[in-house]
Design a protein around this motif. Structure first.
Motif, short mmCIF file in Angstrom:
data_model
loop_
_atom_site.label_atom_id
_atom_site.label_comp_id
_atom_site.label_asym_id
_atom_site.label_seq_id
_atom_site.Cartn_x
_atom_site.Cartn_y
_atom_site.Cartn_z
N ALA A 114 32.90 45.72 7.72
CA ALA A 114 31.91 44.83 7.10
C ALA A 114 32.03 44.82 5.59
O ALA A 114 32.42 45.80 4.96
CB ALA A 114 30.50 45.27 7.49
N LYS A 115 31.68 43.66 5.02
CA LYS A 115 31.60 43.50 3.56
C LYS A 115 30.15 43.16 3.23
O LYS A 115 29.59 42.23 3.80
CB LYS A 115 32.54 42.41 3.06
CG LYS A 115 34.01 42.82 3.12
CD LYS A 115 34.90 41.78 2.50
CE LYS A 115 34.73 41.78 1.00
NZ LYS A 115 35.58 40.77 0.32
N ILE A 116 29.58 43.94 2.33
CA ILE A 116 28.16 43.82 2.01
C ILE A 116 28.00 43.60 0.51
O ILE A 116 28.65 44.27 -0.30
CB ILE A 116 27.41 45.09 2.45
CG1 ILE A 116 27.57 45.25 3.97
CG2 ILE A 116 25.94 45.03 2.06
CD1 ILE A 116 27.32 46.64 4.48
N LEU A 117 27.13 42.66 0.15
CA LEU A 117 26.85 42.35 -1.25
C LEU A 117 25.45 42.82 -1.60
O LEU A 117 24.49 42.47 -0.92
CB LEU A 117 26.97 40.84 -1.48
CG LEU A 117 26.74 40.37 -2.92
CD1 LEU A 117 27.83 40.88 -3.85
CD2 LEU A 117 26.65 38.85 -2.96
N ILE A 118 25.35 43.59 -2.67
CA ILE A 118 24.05 43.98 -3.23
C ILE A 118 23.88 43.20 -4.52
O ILE A 118 24.78 43.19 -5.37
CB ILE A 118 23.98 45.49 -3.52
CG1 ILE A 118 24.13 46.30 -2.23
CG2 ILE A 118 22.66 45.84 -4.24
CD1 ILE A 118 24.20 47.81 -2.44
N ILE A 119 22.74 42.51 -4.67
CA ILE A 119 22.48 41.80 -5.92
C ILE A 119 21.33 42.48 -6.64
O ILE A 119 20.31 42.83 -6.03
CB ILE A 119 22.19 40.29 -5.72
CG1 ILE A 119 21.00 40.04 -4.80
CG2 ILE A 119 23.44 39.58 -5.19
CD1 ILE A 119 20.53 38.59 -4.75
N ASP A 136 32.11 53.46 5.74
CA ASP A 136 33.36 52.70 5.53
C ASP A 136 33.18 51.20 5.38
O ASP A 136 34.15 50.44 5.50
CB ASP A 136 34.40 53.00 6.61
CG ASP A 136 34.94 54.42 6.50
OD1 ASP A 136 35.03 54.93 5.36
OD2 ASP A 136 35.26 55.01 7.55
N ALA A 137 31.96 50.74 5.11
CA ALA A 137 31.78 49.33 4.77
C ALA A 137 32.25 49.12 3.33
O ALA A 137 32.20 50.04 2.51
CB ALA A 137 30.31 48.95 4.89
#
Length: 186
Positions: free
Chosen positions: A7-12, A33-34
């Motif tokens: 998975a690819k996760i974006l935190i803003i 491991d994301a």
């Protein structure tokens, strides 16, 4: 369906994010491991808020304006009072949140961060929680407020405060692994 390891996760976030609400999800999701990126308004490091004073810096990977939902499986918005209040007036932030929503991607907001979801117009009819002081804001936006450590409704995850972060991260993992969510318009 996406395994958390791929998975690819974006935190803003911006200056004034609640220290633990950015660091705990970022670090715990990376341990699983994301791939986790932090996007800020100008693409530069930001300073957290911890207790009653400024906290540590968090490095940034990109500008919010340069982020695209197609590159990510989930969006995470830390709270604190300052961070979401500054983010919710930024056009690029609202455009990004709406795009994640429209594509059925997981969106997770903790503490005061539901303010951003309210401003993006994606709260009406959804079960949610938040920091208790913005309960009325959630209700006025049409949300169904619950006093629970974590609430998920069609891939939109909310939690109340730093003591809920373990459950918050567990629910993020669960919702990512479930895949895209078909959503009714808010």
């Amino acid at each position: 369906m996406t395994a958390i390891q791929s998975a690819k996760i974006l935190i803003i976030a911006t200056n004034g994010f609640e220290q633990s609400e950015l660091e705990f999800p970022r670090d715990q999701l990376r341990v699983k491991d994301a791939t986790v990126h932090v996007a800020t308004l100008d693409g530069n490091a930001i300073k957290g808020w911890e207790g009653s004073d400024w906290g540590r810096d968090a490095s940034a990977d990109l500008k919010i304006a340069d982020a695209t939902p197609e590159d990510y499986d989930a969006l995470v918005i830390p709270g604190g009072q300052i961070n979401p209040d500054l983010l919710r007036v930024e056009k690029d932030v609202l455009t990004l949140v709406k795009a994640f929503h429209d594509q059925g991607k997981v969106i997770a907001a903790v503490c005061h961060a539901p303010w951003v979801l309210i401003e993006a117009g994606i709260v009406a009819g959804r079960e949610m929680t938040s920091f208790h002081s913005i309960k009325t804001d959630v209700k006025n936006a049409g949300g169904v407020w619950k006093d629970q450590e974590v609430v998920a409704d069609q891939g939109i995850i909310t939690s109340r405060n730093p003591s809920d972060l373990k459950a918050f991260v567990s629910k993020i993992v669960e919702e990512i692994e479930e895949g895209h969510h078909q959503r009714q318009a808010a």
